[in-house]
Design an enzyme around this catalytic site. Structure first.
Site, mmCIF file in Angstrom:
data_model
loop_
_atom_site.group_PDB
_atom_site.id
_atom_site.type_symbol
_atom_site.label_atom_id
_atom_site.label_comp_id
_atom_site.label_asym_id
_atom_site.label_seq_id
_atom_site.Cartn_x
_atom_site.Cartn_y
_atom_site.Cartn_z
ATOM 1 N N GLU A 62 0.872 -1.170 0.000
ATOM 2 C CA GLU A 62 0.000 0.000 0.000
ATOM 3 C C GLU A 62 0.915 1.228 0.000
ATOM 4 O O GLU A 62 1.455 1.600 1.029
ATOM 5 C CB GLU A 62 -0.887 0.021 1.239
ATOM 6 C CG GLU A 62 -1.867 -1.122 1.345
ATOM 7 C CD GLU A 62 -2.703 -0.990 2.608
ATOM 8 O OE1 GLU A 62 -3.593 -0.116 2.646
ATOM 9 O OE2 GLU A 62 -2.443 -1.749 3.545
ATOM 10 N N CYS B 112 -2.484 9.212 2.149
ATOM 11 C CA CYS B 112 -2.214 8.590 0.840
ATOM 12 C C CYS B 112 -3.382 8.784 -0.110
ATOM 13 O O CYS B 112 -3.192 8.989 -1.310
ATOM 14 C CB CYS B 112 -1.936 7.093 1.019
ATOM 15 S SG CYS B 112 -0.476 6.733 2.014
#
Length: 495
Positions: free
Chosen positions: A240, A274
């Protein structure tokens, strides 16, 4: 024990990004300490796996209750270590609890053994598939969402039957230790969840250890180093990584709602997300009206300590990235309608809105990870989609449109897209979360997230001898001929 000690350990301090004061001191665990933790995890793995889905769910529910009862203390720790406002820290904890509950309650349905249908040539076999845990999973967590993000891997790995060795960020180590201590109160018998603390060397040691899989969340550049370390043992990795997410505003969008989403998506957690919005593409027909609405909503928003809604920049080196992006944008013809270079005040960055920024500037192409928005006028939604997709990253996206939202979203190349709401897909436990391209691979959340921490095992049982025995040297010409005719019937009459 949830944290490890070694002879004369070296230590490191965790500092408050708002004040610079030391808020915790922890050991820097070396390779021997990491290997010892992994060995203990292997020792506990059989007990945890054979406990079964129902018992694991009960224990995970106890952990969830421990976190819930201690949520004020945990939110204070998040605030102290990485600067997030307490109310946002509590929101993060709530989201983590929702996903923890879902993983515990649905693991058996998703991962339990199930029968599958064989083909016509193999009808004499009963077939079954199940999903087996790797044994021990290593999780390397980030600092920006130190509860929600690592628990997206930890809780799903545990529900799937793995034990876990967790390396929290050196910027939010206390949060990781707190979570593991809470787990130990729910599962005191064996070291099912352990924490190793330290910096990059500790994480590298975990990657090289005998774990069955690594779940990593962090920057794309760090992810590349994690991949290289894991390659030494061919350890599979869930990645991720970073993002450069965009928000699209069509001509018929609800501009107030779109501006609110852009503002929260770009400025919450000081832009250190993010999935945060860093680029906004607005249809030319509503561009000026959208900017007016966005500026009206932003003017009273301030970064600071105390009750401010935006906290400090956690990593000191990130300030230089933010400064470079703003400077490059303005040097190349961009304008700061709000904020700008003078918005950087110590560890705090005031909200900054940039316009007229070239698409090849650093503020558009690189991850900024600060409270900045680049707002760009586009003539059509075709142009907007093209610009959104013209990026190495593909984590998430947001679309605001009344009539064509789904059609626009379908054309965006990202791991997830939310229509008329910011990042809703990341908050829903049944949906997978992850990226493509430089944003990584693999998924957390939902059924895909549970399967991510398992391997599929296929089992067959011959129920009766096949009249067309194929895998034998005694196969006759008659059988070959019969199979040839059958293949012609099954596969030769298409089109």
């Amino acid at each position: 024990m949830t944290s490890l000690t070694v002879d004369r350990p070296t230590t490191f301090d965790v500092h408050s990004p708002a004040t610079g004061t030391v808020v915790g001191t922890y050991p820097s665990h070396d390779e021997l300490a990491v290997e010892a933790a992994v060995d203990r995890a292997h020792g506990a793995a059989t007990w945890w796996r054979t406990a079964g889905f129902a018992e694991r769910a009960r224990r995970l529910d106890r952990w969830r209750a421990e976190i819930t009862r201690g949520r004020d203390e945990l939110a204070d720790l998040v605030h102290a270590e990485m600067g997030k406002p307490r109310s946002d820290a509590k929101l993060e904890i709530v989201m983590a609890l929702e996903h923890l509950k879902w993983a515990a309650r649905h693991a058996e349905k998703v991962l339990g053994p199930r029968s599958v249908t064989p083909s016509l040539l193999t009808l004499n076999h009963a077939c079954r598939v199940e999903y087996r845990p790797f044994g021990v999973v290593g999780v390397i967590g980030p600092w920006n969402y130190p509860v929600f993000t690592p628990l997206s891997s930890i809780s799903f790995a545990l529900a799937a039957g793995n034990t876990v060795v967790f390396k929290p960020s050196e910027y939010s180590t206390g949060v990781g230790v707190w979570l593991a201590d809470a787990f130990a109160r729910a599962v005191p018998e064996h070291p099912v969840l352990q924490v190793v603390t330290g910096g990059g060397d500790t994480g590298a040691a975990l990657c090289r250890s005998r774990v069955g899989k690594i779940g990593f969340t962090g920057s794309t550049e760090t992810g590349k180093r994690v991949l290289a370390a894991c390659a030494q043992r061919l350890t599979p990795v869930l990645m991720e990584c970073g993002g450069k997410d965009a928000l699209i505003v069509d001509a018929d969008a609800d501009l107030r709602a779109a501006a609110d989403a852009a503002l929260w998506g770009g400025m919450s957690n000081a832009g250190q997300t993010c999935l945060g919005v860093e680029r906004v593409y607005v249809h030319t027909d509503v561009y000026d009206a959208f900017l007016t609405e966005l500026l009206d909503q932003t003017r009273e928003l301030r970064a600071g300590s105390g009750d401010a809604k935006i906290g400090p920049i956690t990593m000191p080196k990130q300030l230089e990235v933010i400064r470079r992006h703003i400077d490059d944008a303005i040097a190349r013809g961009g304008r700061a309608l709000l904020g700008g270079l003078d918005a950087i005040e110590g560890q705090f960055v005031q909200p900054t809105i940039l316009v007229d920024v070239p698409e090849d500037s650093a503020a558009v192409t690189e991850e900024t990870f600060g409270p900045t928005l680049v707002v760009t006028r586009v003539a059509t939604m075709d142009e907007a989609v093209e610009r959104v997709n013209d990026s190495d990253y593909g984590l998430g996206a947001t679309v605001f449109a009344r009539r064509h939202g789904q059609a626009i979203a379908d054309r965006i190349e990202s791991g997830g897209t939310s229509i008329n709401a910011f990042v809703a897909h990341a908050t829903i436990p049944t949906l997978p979360l992850g990226g493509v391209g430089a944003s990584g691979f693999g998924r957390v959340h939902g059924p895909d997230g549970l399967r991510e921490f398992t391997y599929a095992k296929a089992t067959t049982r011959q129920r009766f001898p096949s009249p067309l025995a194929l895998t034998t040297f005694t196969r006759s010409a008659a059988i070959d001929s019969a199979v040839d005719r059958l293949v012609s019937v099954l596969h030769g009459r298409i089109g």
